[in-house]
Design a protein around this motif. Structure first.
Motif, mmCIF file in Angstrom:
data_model
loop_
_atom_site.group_PDB
_atom_site.id
_atom_site.type_symbol
_atom_site.label_atom_id
_atom_site.label_comp_id
_atom_site.label_asym_id
_atom_site.label_seq_id
_atom_site.Cartn_x
_atom_site.Cartn_y
_atom_site.Cartn_z
ATOM 1 N N ARG A 165 39.274 14.069 -23.625
ATOM 2 C CA ARG A 165 39.236 14.983 -24.714
ATOM 3 C C ARG A 165 38.597 16.327 -24.491
ATOM 4 N NH1 ARG A 165 42.098 11.832 -26.252
ATOM 5 N NH2 ARG A 165 41.722 10.343 -28.450
ATOM 6 N N VAL A 170 36.390 19.075 -24.261
ATOM 7 C CA VAL A 170 34.784 19.345 -24.864
ATOM 8 C C VAL A 170 34.649 21.182 -25.517
ATOM 9 C CG1 VAL A 170 32.746 19.788 -24.862
ATOM 10 C CG2 VAL A 170 34.227 18.045 -23.668
ATOM 11 N N ASN A 171 35.162 21.192 -26.740
ATOM 12 C CA ASN A 171 34.704 22.892 -27.441
ATOM 13 C C ASN A 171 33.923 23.436 -27.308
ATOM 14 O OD1 ASN A 171 37.754 22.687 -28.867
ATOM 15 N ND2 ASN A 171 36.896 20.881 -29.512
ATOM 16 N N ASP A 189 30.919 25.984 -28.824
ATOM 17 C CA ASP A 189 30.339 26.585 -30.409
ATOM 18 C C ASP A 189 29.679 27.721 -29.565
ATOM 19 O OD1 ASP A 189 31.267 23.713 -31.832
ATOM 20 O OD2 ASP A 189 29.440 22.929 -31.200
ATOM 21 N N VAL A 235 26.429 23.106 -26.762
ATOM 22 C CA VAL A 235 27.732 21.725 -26.924
ATOM 23 C C VAL A 235 26.483 20.826 -27.537
ATOM 24 C CG1 VAL A 235 29.063 20.488 -25.691
ATOM 25 C CG2 VAL A 235 29.191 22.471 -25.607
ATOM 26 N N SER A 236 26.898 19.921 -28.329
ATOM 27 C CA SER A 236 25.852 19.153 -28.412
ATOM 28 C C SER A 236 26.180 18.156 -27.439
ATOM 29 C CB SER A 236 25.895 17.892 -29.885
ATOM 30 O OG SER A 236 25.543 17.002 -29.918
ATOM 31 N N GLN A 284 27.220 13.946 -29.084
ATOM 32 C CA GLN A 284 27.901 14.167 -29.855
ATOM 33 C C GLN A 284 28.990 15.818 -30.152
ATOM 34 O OE1 GLN A 284 26.620 13.560 -34.123
ATOM 35 N NE2 GLN A 284 29.106 12.748 -34.650
ATOM 36 N N PRO A 285 29.294 16.008 -29.102
ATOM 37 C CA PRO A 285 30.379 17.645 -28.851
ATOM 38 C C PRO A 285 31.176 17.513 -30.140
ATOM 39 C CG PRO A 285 30.832 15.440 -27.037
ATOM 40 C CD PRO A 285 29.995 14.590 -28.122
ATOM 41 N N ARG A 286 32.007 18.166 -29.630
ATOM 42 C CA ARG A 286 32.849 18.769 -30.769
ATOM 43 C C ARG A 286 34.303 18.961 -29.884
ATOM 44 N NH1 ARG A 286 35.702 23.366 -32.562
ATOM 45 N NH2 ARG A 286 34.379 24.683 -31.558
ATOM 46 N N THR A 287 35.240 17.958 -29.987
ATOM 47 C CA THR A 287 36.240 17.588 -29.347
ATOM 48 C C THR A 287 38.073 17.246 -29.453
ATOM 49 O OG1 THR A 287 36.400 15.282 -29.292
ATOM 50 C CG2 THR A 287 34.979 15.649 -27.848
ATOM 51 N N SER A 288 38.797 17.856 -28.838
ATOM 52 C CA SER A 288 40.472 17.372 -29.442
ATOM 53 C C SER A 288 40.894 17.151 -28.527
ATOM 54 C CB SER A 288 40.395 19.784 -29.292
ATOM 55 O OG SER A 288 39.988 20.659 -28.484
#
Length: 1513
Positions: free
Chosen positions: A836, A838-839, A841, A846-847, A850-854
């Motif tokens: 995925r 990794v977005n 922020d 970035v966490s 628990q990173p925000r992925t897409s």
């Protein structure tokens, strides 16, 4: 000077017409397969018919003979062919003439020179130097002296740096006119000069190439300067560039240091490094801002002020670049030479020559610069006042007027005079001076001396030509001038010591012209000799030397590179034209390689230098070699010229012919030549005076005609550093870049069209070509084609090859724009279900956990200026384990570039391995069922526990099944080189790892050849695996010594770590065992050749180290402590070394097939070793010592072998796994019995397991040698139950002999099963009703290792086997744990290991590891360990350059450290031993790839190599 009186001669008018009888002319040199033509001329008119018999003898053996009937005045050849198998010796030619009635008319004889060489072989490589893990591509091109192709067989050899044969190809067909081969270099090899040897008929040609120890750096610095700089230049100017591994420029600081090389100092930084702060005079320049490139310019005034005079001196320029972001410092040095303007003149002819009255005399004079390049003036005004002035003087005649010649564009002038008809003139001098701007240039005066041709009758002949550039398939016009009329002139054309054309010229006047067709046989060096018989009986002769161009005129070859077919620049089209039905071979090299190391093209100069060796016995024609930059020859210019022979005897000699005759002058002149040699071993001047050998080429004329200064090597006072040694360190591109290495048959119209890939780097390419055909022979491209191959747009991507699940990776993408305008580039991370994006922020946060992925494609748009680069990081996170393919694409309006990277993703934590191995023996029973325990719980967390028992998802269970009892065979696949890493999961760095990989593959091949598995093994697989074995053999030979240094005391020895002062009896004897098993005649025919010299020298070395009492001592530290440490001692405390002596006896006895005088020494050594073992074996208490000794006594067929065997049998131990030998009990697999089957638990580990396996293997070998194989099945079962790995046991030694033993067992018991028919049904207790796909073992797939994976890893695996045959069943279970108490414990902790990590730098980008290790012997172990290895995982994205690890070893920084290396995602440190004194050291890791959320758990372990369970982790 001594002088002798020449024979008395009458005046010309008083001469009598003396009737001579015969004249015999033939080549002085003969070669194998040559057709020798000996020409007979009968001068006596009374001999109407003469029978001529000619014979050639080698000592007392006739090798060729011929007969002819000859008539007077008609030259007649006697033809003979030399056999192709003719050998070196003393050759002599005999001529016998008889009349028809048998009356002997004359007899004569002469010595001949025999040369084995009858072919020329040109060897072409794809690049000038190599490093490890590369493939050497090369061509062998055999041709005859006329460059026609040799279409037969050729043998090729690779010769290692120790002068031993590493690879052999025999009797390859050259049906296309050449052979093209490749040779793969191992990951660790012996560095130095290798050679390619090509052999055809009796011709041997060798081409050296460098395999260097190259370690890639994170930053590569390049200092570029002119190779030579004029001292009057205003500045010393150059360029410094520094790039990362991707090619992007480094941003940082730079320091430039200039030093003057001392006159007695050799610039060899590879051997003697030059630190930037070395004391001494220097100039330093600091550049605070460095952005990938700096153009520097140092005023010459500053350099002169610092170092003084720079004429013919050399400067070393060192650039040191510092990158503060990555905290990296790297330097590079380049050497440049400084020179001043010098001009000189040079005669193209020889120093001493001959003139003939009333005939022309030609001298060629070249004007040169000081670097031996052609003289040129760019100032047109000065050209008009620049000339060469020539003076001609005689000793007793009037001097000629001085003549001035303007210098032509080719820098060569031709001075031709008509020699005055003065009978008193005996010596002539030609002097030349250079004038520039009407001013004499000092030190340019040169002189050529000549003597009058010696003719008692004052008769002369001269042959000349008006064809100054003869070409094949064209005519050459000759003119003969004679001083006295004669009826006929005879002439021969000689080339390569062969008479290729003979004819008679009928003379109608004193001058006559004729023409001759030029053929290939006359190329490249030819001589036309003309002679006549004067009325006085004198033989008068002259010879003319001429050069025939053969390389580019025989056939037209051209090359065009079409870059318009693919505008992206990824490929180019090579378009070439040559004669139809040709093979065209291309080769390309990078421009810097070409300039510094000579490139890879086959040059015209190299061809001519080779072809002229066939004519070495003849005088060469006028020639000069032009140089570039003092040191690089670029071309040779040839001219037509007369001989320097001063008499008729020398005329024939300088043509490469012998002359036999009863003509008085010929006999006398032949005697004159030997006078000085017979009187004090001196040399002869043309006037008959003598001079000593020491006076030859001393710069002073001892002879009036200057013959003592003829053919002298030009002495140069300037000793500039060779161009190929001026740069240090080497650039990576020198080893990696190659281009257009391809061969193609052309079309019927002569066209060859080929599309080749262009490497994705910034590079300028130099491409050459050659063609060869049956019709036109070899032709080369007379020029090289240069083209710019840098693509307009491309990207490079760097990603860690190994990552842990959950780690977030920043893929580093460098984008390059080499278009002349700004572009917009779209960088795309392709979508994948395995990772995925990794977005990022707000504020770049970035966490970690628990990173925000897409999902899907993700784009990054960049704007890039012309000739600029941009760097971008693309973050992504893998979401599955295993192999993950990451695709990143760069797109512009007109170009795109796609990069695919493969990464291996594993779970975090420490891996626990569990191995279960058992045999299925379905010989007397039809079915066998069993259960294999999977010792992983179904739940990874237990109630009331706040930790995981293992990492969820990390558990794996795989079952491997192979046929017969000796498997698995090639379990990694037939296309993989099997190494120690595959067999026992250990580094390939030491010699024993190479030996294991080499012999394990060969033992499997022995089984295929003699065992049941041969039915499923074809010749294609055999050749493939022999090629793999060759790579491991090459790796093994890196630890072999045979260079003759240190008085040869190490020649033949092996060292486990490659250190010469640690050569080992244990290692050498072990290698001898392995090499003997690998020496198979049928394998030698298929490319695995073990050089007999290696075995012979190793056996000789081993025998030389034997003590007088018959035992062998170890010369270095004992590396295998458990098996080979001394246990028995003599009364005076000297170790008996029983185990080592037994192994040495085995090794020498196995190699008794070595021939020669050495065989007796080996036999004597074996006998003394046998007596030593027989004397002491009854006192042995150690089981391994007794086992190897008993086997040794059986190998030598000792009368005490049965006694030893009976003692050995009493030492046996038994458990549920079978029968074994050990000093202590070894715990067997736990077996539980259910209602129907047995349940087998994983194998327990033991701290003496490798010892017991090796001992039991020697017992099994003993059983086999006693022909009691059937009684040893329990030993086999125990050995196979104690596998730790799919392909091996514990370590190298035990695995080697275990595999050797079980293969021998399988071969001898192979007839028990006539046909394999086995079926395995596999299921797991979790889902017993759904069975996996069954495994079938038949004769066709017996050697294949079949694998099945269990989906839900817990419970048990059910195996249901039925049919007929044997099989090995193995199961490997693993899971990852995160807490120390869950790591599988080792049986014995013998080390104390501590580690301290210090973090520094931005975001902890620098990690300093401080390690301390101490040996813990306990109560029963030695005070020091055997050789041991410390291995540690390194965090993802961090790295240490290999050069820093090698510095720890090479500079002796760490005690006992023998090697250190990067291994996949880990580091290995190899130590000779640990003892009670702690060994502490430190090393530094630096972040290279950004990685977030790095795993918390890393594994490190120290263990004894030969007993891996004695460890600490």
């Amino acid at each position: 000077m001594k002088h002798f009186q020449r024979r008395n001669t009458l005046s010309t008018l008083a001469h009598l017409n003396i009737q001579s009888s015969y004249l015999v002319v033939g080549p002085k040199v003969i070669r194998p397969s040559d057709i020798v033509s000996v020409w007979i001329l009968i001068l006596n008119d009374d001999w109407n018919v003469t029978n001529i018999a000619v014979s050639i003898f080698n000592r007392d053996e006739e090798v060729a003979a011929g007969q002819e009937q000859v008539s007077p005045a008609i030259p007649t050849p006697v033809l003979m062919q030399i056999p192709s198998n003719a050998r070196n010796g003393t050759y002599r030619l005999y001529v016998r003439a008889t009349l028809p009635d048998g009356e002997l008319r004359f007899y004569n004889e002469t010595d001949l020179e025999f040369q084995l060489k009858s072919l020329s072989i040109f060897i072409q490589l794809d690049r000038p130097m190599y490093r490890h893990e590369q493939t050497v591509n090369f061509r062998c091109i055999p041709v005859y002296p006329d460059l026609s192709g040799y279409y037969s067989t050729i043998s090729v050899y690779i010769i290692g740096p120790m002068n031993n044969i590493l690879r052999r190809w025999e009797n390859l067909q050259t049906s296309s006119g050449l052979v093209e081969l490749s040779y793969t270099l191992a990951s660790f090899i012996g560095f130095g000069t290798y050679k390619i040897r090509c052999q055809a008929q009796n011709t041997i040609e060798e081409r050296p190439f460098l395999v260097d120890f190259f370690l890639q750096k994170k930053i590569e610095v390049n200092v570029s300067l002119p190779l030579f700089i004029h001292v009057d230049s205003p500045t010393v100017s150059g360029i410094v560039t520094a790039n990362y591994t991707t090619g992007r420029g480094v941003v940082g600081q730079m320091r430039l240091t200039v030093r003057l090389r001392k006159e007695d100092e050799h610039f060899e930084p590879a051997v003697h490094p030059i630190p930037p702060d070395q004391p001494g005079p220097k100039l330093d320049y600091f550049y605070e801002f460095f952005n990938g490139r700096i153009d520097f310019s140092i005023p010459m005034v500053e350099v002169v002020d610092q170092f003084g005079s720079l004429i013919n001196r050399e400067l070393i320029v060192t650039a040191t670049v510092f990158d503060p972001l990555w905290n990296e410092t790297t330097n590079s040095s380049f050497l440049t030479s400084l020179y001043t303007t010098v001009y000189k003149l040079k005669f193209l002819n020889r120093q001493s020559r001959v003139f003939r009255p009333r005939m022309s005399y030609i001298a060629y004079i070249a004007a040169l610069n000081g670097d031996n390049s052609p003289f040129h003036l760019h100032n047109d005004t000065m050209k008009k006042s620049t000339f060469i002035r020539i003076y001609v003087n005689f000793d007793n005649s009037k001097s000629l007027a001085a003549v001035e010649y303007p210098i032509n564009d080719d820098s060569i002038i031709k001075h031709e005079i008509l020699v005055p008809p003065d009978e008193d003139a005996y010596y002539m001098s030609v002097r030349a001076e250079l004038f520039i701007n009407n001013t004499y240039v000092p030190n340019t005066l040169i002189e050529q001396r000549s003597v009058r041709y010696q003719s008692p009758s004052f008769s002369f002949i001269q042959i000349s030509t008006s064809t100054f550039h003869p070409r094949i398939d064209d005519f050459m016009i000759f003119t003969v001038n004679i001083s006295h009329y004669c009826e006929r002139v005879y002439y021969h054309i000689v080339a390569s010591s062969r008479i290729v054309h003979t004819d008679i010229l009928r003379m109608n006047a004193l001058q006559q012209s004729f023409d001759v067709a030029i053929t290939r046989k006359m190329a490249p060096s030819a001589h036309i000799i003309a002679y006549f018989i004067h009325t006085t009986g004198e033989l008068v002769a002259d010879v003319l030397h001429f050069h025939v161009n053969i390389t580019s005129f025989a056939t037209h070859l051209n090359l065009t590179i079409n870059q318009r077919k693919d505008l992206s620049g990824k490929t180019v089209e090579l378009l070439s034209y040559s004669s139809p039905q040709s093979v065209i071979a291309f080769a390309g090299t990078e421009y810097a390689q070409h300039q510094l190391y000579g490139g890879n093209q086959l040059s015209e100069m190299a061809i001519y230098n080779e072809l002229y060796t066939y004519d070495i016995n003849a005088e060469p024609g006028p020639n000069i070699t032009w140089y570039q930059d003092f040191l690089t020859p670029i071309t040779t210019i040839f001219r037509v010229g007369h001989s320097s022979a001063s008499n008729v005897y020398e005329v024939f000699k300088y043509t490469g012919l012998f002359l036999l005759s009863d003509i008085e002058t010929v006999v006398a002149e032949a005697q004159d030549e030997t006078y000085c040699k017979e009187h004090g071993g001196q040399l002869t001047c043309n006037d008959g005076t003598c001079y000593t050998i020491s006076e030859k080429c001393d710069g002073k004329f001892q002879c009036q005609d200057g013959v003592d200064e003829r053919d002298c090597t030009e002495k140069s006072e300037i000793a500039f550093t060779p161009i190929n040694k001026r740069l240090w360190p080497y650039w990576e591109r020198f080893f990696t870049l190659t281009f257009a290495w391809a061969t193609q048959n052309n079309y019927p119209d002569g066209r060859a069209q080929l599309t080749v890939d262009v490497p994705s780097v910034r590079a300028t390419w130099v491409v050459s070509a050659l063609s060869i055909s049956h019709k036109t022979g070899l032709s080369i491209l007379p020029y090289s084609v240069i083209f710019e191959g840098t693509r307009q747009f491309f990207i490079t991507v760097e990603i860690p090859p190994f990552v842990r699940l959950g780690e977030q990776i920043g893929a580093r993408v460098d984008v390059f724009n080499y278009q002349p305008y700004r572009i917009e580039a779209l960088i795309i991370l392709h979508a994948s279900p395995k990772y995925r994006f990794v977005n990022i922020d707000a504020n770049g946060l970035v966490s970690s956990f628990q990173p925000r992925t897409s999902e899907g494609h993700h784009h990054v748009l960049l704007i890039i200026d012309p000739s600029d680069t941009r760097r971008v990081y693309i973050p992504f996170v893998p979401i599955v384990d295993g192999s993950v393919e990451v695709i990143i694409e760069g797109v512009t309006g007109a170009n795109r570039d796609i990069i695919t990277k493969q990464i291996e993703v594993s779970y975090e934590g420490i891996i626990n391995y569990y191995h279960t191995s058992t045999l299925v023996l379905l010989e007397n029973i039809p079915r066998q069922m069993m259960e294999l325990d999977i010792n992983v719980t179904e739940n990874y967390i237990f109630p009331l526990e706040n930790y995981f028992r293992y990492v969820p998802g990390s558990a794996k269970a795989e079952i491997f099944i192979s046929g017969d009892v000796a498997g698995p065979f090639f379990w990694k696949g037939v296309d993989v080189t099997h190494t120690a890493d595959n067999f026992v999961t250990k580094t390939v760095a030491p010699a024993e790892s190479a030996l294991l990989g080499f012999n394990m593959m060969l033992y499997n091949l022995i089984y295929m050849r003699q065992g049941h598995g041969g039915r499923a093994f074809d010749d294609e697989k055999l050749i493939l695996f022999l090629n793999h074995a060759n790579i491991e053999y090459q790796r093994l030979m890196a630890f072999y010594f045979d260079d003759g240094s240190d008085e040869g005391i190490y020649d033949g020895a092996f060292s486990n770590f490659g250190w010469k002062n640690e050569t080992s009896v244990w290692m050498t004897s072990w290698v001898l065992i392995g090499l003997k098993d690998a020496t198979q005649p049928e394998w030698e025919e298929r490319n695995l050749f073990i050089d007999p010299k290696v075995r012979a020298k190793s056996a000789q070395w081993l025998a030389s180290k034997q003590n007088l009492d018959g035992s062998w001592p170890e010369l270095s530290n004992i590396l295998d402590r458990e098996k080979f440490q001394p246990r028995l001692f003599s009364t005076n405390g000297i170790p008996l070394n029983i185990s080592l002596t037994a192994q040495s006896v085995i090794a020498l006895k196995m190699n008794m097939d070595i021939n020669g005088l050495l065989k007796d020494d080996i036999a004597d050594s074996v006998e003394r070793g046998r007596l030593w073992l027989e004397k002491h074996f009854r006192a042995i208490t150690d089981v391994f010592e007794l086992a190897i000794t008993t086997y040794a006594l059986h190998v030598v067929n000792s009368p005490d072998k049965d006694i030893a065997f009976n003692i050995l049998i009493k030492k046996q131990r038994q458990n549920t796994n079978g029968m074994y030998w050990s000093n202590v009990d070894i715990r067997p697999n736990e077996i539980m019995y259910t209602a129907l089957t047995e349940r087998l638990s994983p194998k327990f580990e033991s701290d003496i397991e490798a010892y017991a396996i090796a001992a039991t293997s020697f017992v099994l070998l003993t059983y086999i040698s006693r022909a009691e194989t059937a009684k040893s099945s329990d030993l086999l079962k125990w050995i196979q139950h104690h596998r730790n790995f799919i392909g091996g046991w514990c370590s190298t030694y035990d695995t080697f002999f275990a595999q050797k033993a079980i293969v021998d067992y399988a071969i001898r018991r192979g007839d028990s099963i006539q046909q394999y028919q086995l079926r395995f049904n596999i299921s797991s207790s979790d889902d017993s009703e759904n069975m996996m796909e069954p495994i079938l073992i038949t004769d066709t797939n017996l050697i294949n290792t079949q694998q099945r994976s269990i989906q839900n890893v817990y419970g048990r695996a059910f195996i249901d086997a039925y049919g007929t045959g044997y099989s090995l069943v193995q199961m490997v279970v693993q899971n990852n744990v995160e807490f120390p108490w869950l790591i599988r414990s080792e049986p014995a902790n013998r080390f104390n290991l501590t580690l301290d990590i210090k973090m520094s730098g931005y975001n902890n980008s620098i990690l300093l590891y401080q390690v301390c290790i101490t040996w813990l012997p306990g109560l029963f172990k030695s005070h020091r360990s055997g050789w041991s290895i410390y291995t540690i995982d390194i965090p993802t994205g961090y790295r240490i350059e290999e050069r820093y690890l090698k510095d720890l070893v090479g500079f002796g920084i760490v005690r006992n450290l023998r090697d250190a290396e990067n291994y996949p995602n880990s580091l290995n440190f190899l130590f000779e031993f640990f003892d009670l004194t702690p060994i502490c050291w430190e090393f530094e890791l630096k972040r290279w790839i950004p990685v977030a959320n790095m795993t918390r758990y890393y594994h490190m372990k120290v263990y004894e190599w030969h007993e891996p369970c004695e460890s600490d982790e």
